[in-house]
Motif scaffolding. Sequence first.
Motif, PDB file in Angstrom:
ATOM      1  N   THR A  90      30.676  28.058  60.399  1.00  0.00           N
ATOM      2  CA  THR A  90      31.908  28.851  60.281  1.00  0.00           C
ATOM      3  C   THR A  90      31.711  30.029  59.347  1.00  0.00           C
ATOM      4  N   ALA A  91      31.072  29.796  58.197  1.00  0.00           N
ATOM      5  CA  ALA A  91      30.847  30.865  57.223  1.00  0.00           C
ATOM      6  C   ALA A  91      29.991  31.976  57.815  1.00  0.00           C
ATOM      7  N   ILE A  92      28.940  31.608  58.519  1.00  0.00           N
ATOM      8  CA  ILE A  92      28.059  32.615  59.114  1.00  0.00           C
ATOM      9  C   ILE A  92      28.768  33.369  60.233  1.00  0.00           C
ATOM     10  N   ALA A  93      29.462  32.626  61.098  1.00  0.00           N
ATOM     11  CA  ALA A  93      30.180  33.276  62.201  1.00  0.00           C
ATOM     12  C   ALA A  93      31.238  34.240  61.685  1.00  0.00           C
ATOM     13  N   ASP A  94      31.915  33.873  60.604  1.00  0.00           N
ATOM     14  CA  ASP A  94      32.923  34.762  60.025  1.00  0.00           C
ATOM     15  C   ASP A  94      32.297  36.035  59.485  1.00  0.00           C
ATOM     16  N   ASP A  95      31.041  35.941  59.030  1.00  0.00           N
ATOM     17  CA  ASP A  95      30.386  37.083  58.401  1.00  0.00           C
ATOM     18  C   ASP A  95      29.706  37.996  59.409  1.00  0.00           C
ATOM     19  N   ILE A  96      28.915  37.444  60.308  1.00  0.00           N
ATOM     20  CA  ILE A  96      28.122  38.289  61.216  1.00  0.00           C
ATOM     21  C   ILE A  96      28.609  38.237  62.659  1.00  0.00           C
ATOM     22  N   PRO A 119      16.792  30.290  53.193  1.00  0.00           N
ATOM     23  CA  PRO A 119      17.892  31.165  52.776  1.00  0.00           C
ATOM     24  C   PRO A 119      17.983  31.341  51.263  1.00  0.00           C
ATOM     25  N   SER A 120      17.096  30.659  50.509  1.00  0.00           N
ATOM     26  CA  SER A 120      17.164  30.700  49.049  1.00  0.00           C
ATOM     27  C   SER A 120      15.895  30.085  48.482  1.00  0.00           C
ATOM     28  N   ALA A 180      27.281  29.395  50.855  1.00  0.00           N
ATOM     29  CA  ALA A 180      27.281  30.835  50.571  1.00  0.00           C
ATOM     30  C   ALA A 180      25.875  31.417  50.693  1.00  0.00           C
ATOM     31  N   ASP A 181      24.852  30.627  50.318  1.00  0.00           N
ATOM     32  CA  ASP A 181      23.470  31.088  50.468  1.00  0.00           C
ATOM     33  C   ASP A 181      23.130  31.292  51.944  1.00  0.00           C
ATOM     34  N   PHE A 182      23.560  30.368  52.797  1.00  0.00           N
ATOM     35  CA  PHE A 182      23.355  30.535  54.242  1.00  0.00           C
ATOM     36  C   PHE A 182      24.042  31.803  54.739  1.00  0.00           C
ATOM     37  N   ARG A 183      25.267  32.020  54.304  1.00  0.00           N
ATOM     38  CA  ARG A 183      26.009  33.209  54.722  1.00  0.00           C
ATOM     39  C   ARG A 183      25.264  34.476  54.305  1.00  0.00           C
ATOM     40  N   ILE A 196      20.963  28.330  62.969  1.00  0.00           N
ATOM     41  CA  ILE A 196      21.015  27.377  61.864  1.00  0.00           C
ATOM     42  C   ILE A 196      20.159  26.171  62.239  1.00  0.00           C
ATOM     43  N   HIS A 197      19.228  25.817  61.368  1.00  0.00           N
ATOM     44  CA  HIS A 197      18.385  24.653  61.637  1.00  0.00           C
ATOM     45  C   HIS A 197      19.137  23.400  61.181  1.00  0.00           C
ATOM     46  N   GLY A 198      19.738  22.723  62.146  1.00  0.00           N
ATOM     47  CA  GLY A 198      20.465  21.494  61.863  1.00  0.00           C
ATOM     48  C   GLY A 198      19.740  20.265  62.369  1.00  0.00           C
ATOM     49  N   ALA A 199      18.420  20.385  62.533  1.00  0.00           N
ATOM     50  CA  ALA A 199      17.625  19.329  63.166  1.00  0.00           C
ATOM     51  C   ALA A 199      16.464  18.901  62.281  1.00  0.00           C
ATOM     52  N   ASN A 200      15.669  17.958  62.793  1.00  0.00           N
ATOM     53  CA  ASN A 200      14.338  17.632  62.272  1.00  0.00           C
ATOM     54  C   ASN A 200      14.285  17.234  60.807  1.00  0.00           C
TER      55      ASN A 200
END
Length: 357
Positions: A212-218, A59-60, A154-157, A173-177
């Motif tokens: 939450t930030a991503i869900a609020d945006d897209i 994302p950045s 914000a970068d993820f968003r 969202i990659h929350g693993a590994n």
Amino acid sequence: MTSVFLPVRMGNHTLQNRLVMAPMTRSRAQFDGTPGQLASEYYAQRADLGLIVTEGTQPSDDGQGYLMTPGIYTDAHVAGWRAITSAVHARGGRLFIQLMHAGRMSHPDNTPHHRQGVAPSAIAPGTPMFTAKGMQDIPTPRALTTEEVRQTIADFRHAARRAIEAGADGVEIHGANAYLVHQFLAPSANTRTDEYGGSIENHARFAIEVATAIADDIGADRTAIRLSPGTTMWGIDEGAEGPDLYRYLVAELDKLGLAYLHLMHLGNEPLLADLRERWTQALILNRPGRAREQIGDDVASGLADLEAYGQMVLANPDFITRLKTDAPMNTADHNTFFGGSAQGYVDYPALTEAVSA
């Protein structure tokens, strides 16, 4: 196995079957992070799966960990991904771009700005990484300030918004590994004393705020997350509180109404049952090393709504057809997993090609 071929509702999407292409790093992007020229063909070949989850996509600049991985934050990235999503949609497929911030799993030689990696805390993973100069030890990362943590969210968003601009059906969202989101979850990588470290609630905060930030945006229906409870790779140790952390995290994420939860399951069956009980949306289950004869078992039992597969899909562009006809599978060539061009990427033969050869 018949049940995995039935349509399923996921968020606002109806998928043609319950089989998923798991995210797999292929390291074939251009140096600037734009997807490579063959990526459209690679993903479109596999569009008959119910859902494609792409390779990890940074994302950045700070989010890049490996050489030649794609990004989704510049105009060039968007244009490259738009060609891929258009090719997949033309064949009736659905595609979520996986947003992967590598965090401390990075080397300055692999990033566009050649800066020190960032992480929850200044703790090295204790493992080497491949670079253009060969294998090198991963250096100690720089701990993000609290304000930088918020900027990373914000970068993820921003990246999620750009993924939708590129025509993706959603983002995972990659929350693993052992990557950044996972690093915030694990006490071995996160010794922070601000609101992002310490208690279970604080360790989970970053993952929840990114989602939450991503869900609020897209939109929540276009937002998903992948988790891997119990992973111990690359210096990750979730500690004795790990299962309770995931019980809390999954219950909190469920409140957001996300499209799906994607679990890499490593064998803790009681925890898996608890997480299934706490999750009310679609659940994708990925059991590494699952045998072909076990395909469909988790959907049939109700433990999962969809099942994800990696190497079998990588090596078989007509994975669905081979399953339905009980045809033999191509064997994946490990030597061509990362880097290179067409060989081991878009040249695995389909059944029709194998018959005519």
